[in-house]
Motif scaffolding. Structure first.
Motif, PDB file in Angstrom:
ATOM      1  N   GLU A   4       2.945  76.154  38.042  1.00  0.00           N
ATOM      2  CA  GLU A   4       3.264  74.842  37.487  1.00  0.00           C
ATOM      3  C   GLU A   4       4.648  74.913  36.846  1.00  0.00           C
ATOM      4  N   HIS A   7       5.201  69.096  34.171  1.00  0.00           N
ATOM      5  CA  HIS A   7       4.165  68.071  34.002  1.00  0.00           C
ATOM      6  C   HIS A   7       4.899  66.769  33.732  1.00  0.00           C
ATOM      7  N   ILE A  17       1.715  66.843  38.440  1.00  0.00           N
ATOM      8  CA  ILE A  17       2.029  68.237  38.161  1.00  0.00           C
ATOM      9  C   ILE A  17       2.817  68.758  39.347  1.00  0.00           C
TER      10      ILE A  17
END
Length: 173
Positions: A4, A7, A17
């Motif tokens: 990731e 966000h 995401i």
């Protein structure tokens, strides 16, 4: 595995995401740092456009053809086929003494839904100017002219955006 990276929020809620892989290497190829898979194969695709333009810039093409910053930007990027993009690519070709007929990138439906709806409203078909790569192709042509070499930079079947997308997408044009 991708990690990731971002966000994207709307208010207090995560809307998207974004995952990815990134690697930083030294000039000799040694990995200095990475996120995710540092050995994941990747394809340059449109990320190569600024590098493809570099020799043209280094050889004074921007000055020779009196290109604006907006024109230089569209040579180094993809676009969504909006009228400002079409006008910018047309301006570049005009400065080269050429018409859009020289573009060998194929007609493409604008990526901008608004721009496509405007074409439909005006009963017009998409052209090579709407192709997200028409700026890059204009840059290739400009470099050919700068080097005084033939402009036959690719065969239509090898650089047609619709060919890359597949037949089902080219039917939508």
């Amino acid at each position: 595995m991708s990690v990731e990276l971002l966000h994207y929020t709307r208010g207090k809620h995560v809307e998207n995401i974004h995952r990815g892989d990134a690697v930083c290497v030294s000039s000799d190829g040694k990995i200095l740092g990475s996120l995710g898979n540092a050995h994941l194969p990747m394809f340059w695709r449109s990320a190569a456009k600024p590098f493809q333009l570099l020799q043209f810039v280094k050889m004074g093409g921007v000055e020779k053809y009196n290109l604006t910053q907006a024109e230089l930007a569209i040579l180094a990027s993809s676009h969504s086929g909006e009228s400002i993009h079409v006008e910018t690519v047309t301006s570049i070709l005009h400065k080269l003494g050429l018409t859009p007929d020289i573009l060998n990138c194929g007609a493409a439906r604008p990526m901008s839904g608004k721009a496509f709806k405007e074409l439909v409203r005006q009963n017009l078909k998409p052209s090579a100017l709407h192709n997200p790569c028409s700026g890059k192709h204009s840059g290739i042509i400009a470099l050919c002219q700068l080097l005084e070499i033939p402009i036959d930079y690719c065969e239509p079947h090898t650089c047609d955006f619709n060919h890359e997308l597949g037949e089902q997408n080219s039917q939508r044009i």
